[in-house]
Enzyme design. Structure first.
Site, mmCIF file in Angstrom:
data_model
loop_
_atom_site.group_PDB
_atom_site.id
_atom_site.type_symbol
_atom_site.label_atom_id
_atom_site.label_comp_id
_atom_site.label_asym_id
_atom_site.label_seq_id
_atom_site.Cartn_x
_atom_site.Cartn_y
_atom_site.Cartn_z
ATOM 1 C CG ASP A 55 -1.951 -1.071 1.237
ATOM 2 O OD1 ASP A 55 -2.174 -1.668 0.167
ATOM 3 O OD2 ASP A 55 -2.536 -1.327 2.307
ATOM 4 N NE ARG A 56 0.466 8.264 -2.232
ATOM 5 C CZ ARG A 56 -0.109 9.240 -2.915
ATOM 6 N NH1 ARG A 56 -1.317 9.078 -3.398
ATOM 7 N NH2 ARG A 56 0.519 10.378 -3.132
#
Length: 243
Positions: A55-56
């Site tokens: 995830d970012r």
């Protein structure tokens, strides 16, 4: 960003990096202008193939293949669960029991786009957890995921009632503040607003264990980033003072 500073291990077949939080793994479909790790790697090394994603806002270890044969090999390795993936996360509250497994299928939220939920109609998902340190307000937890579902750790921790700290999607977006940890906290004389110790998802991809195409075993590790270290340092300090 200097790619070289984030390389943990590199061979002719693969590259493992310690991804900083806030950076996309691959380009955003809707906004190609946003920087991504894959784009920067292609600029530096040419041929790059995505094997898995983070995830970012998750920091830590991520592996990319450097040729088609390696891409096939490592994709299969991840799919067959032959790669061990360990994370460290800061969760809300104190886990009881302190160790266990969450075996709950995960599917897309029926209404909210980009959100996942546990549901028996979903895809199988298994997460092992073990509390490393308890601080009352938060706990440091070691997690191993045996499947690679979108937002798996975040969804599973929410299902236990202990979401990852600073998770606006599955928990509370409130940043980690020293004033929440330190009882007699006071702002500095010339400080108008408190600066958060951590203002992003408190999750770090800590270790990857796998065997490469040549049969060599790798156990790679990425140290905790400075923001998580700062939070833990304060939590330990104030736990000691209260003891």
């Amino acid at each position: 960003m200097r790619i070289n500073e984030h390389i943990v291990h590199i061979t002719d077949d693969f590259i493992v990096l310690n991804k900083p939080a806030g950076l996309l793994t691959i380009p955003d479909r809707h906004d190609q202008q946003l920087p991504s790790l894959q784009t920067q790697l292609k600029k530096a090394y040419g041929s790059i193939f995505t094997v898995h994603r983070l995830d970012r806002d998750t920091s830590g270890l991520i592996l990319f293949a450097r040729n088609e044969a390696a891409h096939r090999y490592y994709s299969q390795l991840f799919e067959s669960r032959a790669v061990r993936k360990f994370y460290l996360g800061l969760v809300a509250g104190q886990l009881e029991p302190p160790a266990g497994s969450v075996d709950e299928p995960i599917m897309e939220h029926p209404v909210q786009k980009g959100k996942m939920v546990t549901n028996r109609k979903g895809k199988a998902a298994l997460t092992d957890y073990e509390m490393q340190e308890a601080f009352g307000l938060y706990s440091l937890v070691k997690l191993e995921i045996h499947t690679g579902r979108t937002h798996q750790i975040r969804v599973h921790m929410k299902s236990l009632g202990h979401p990852i700290a600073v998770d606006e999607l599955y928990g509370d977006a409130t940043p980690v503040l020293l004033s929440a940890i330190k009882k007699k906290y006071r702002l500095g004389k010339f400080t108008e607003e408190e600066r958060p110790l951590m203002s992003r998802l408190a999750l770090h991809a800590w270790q990857l264990h796998f065997t490469d195409q040549q049969g060599v075993s790798h156990q790679l590790e990425a140290p905790l980033p400075k923001d998580m270290q700062a939070v833990l340092s304060q939590l330990r300090k104030h736990k000691k003072q209260q003891a």
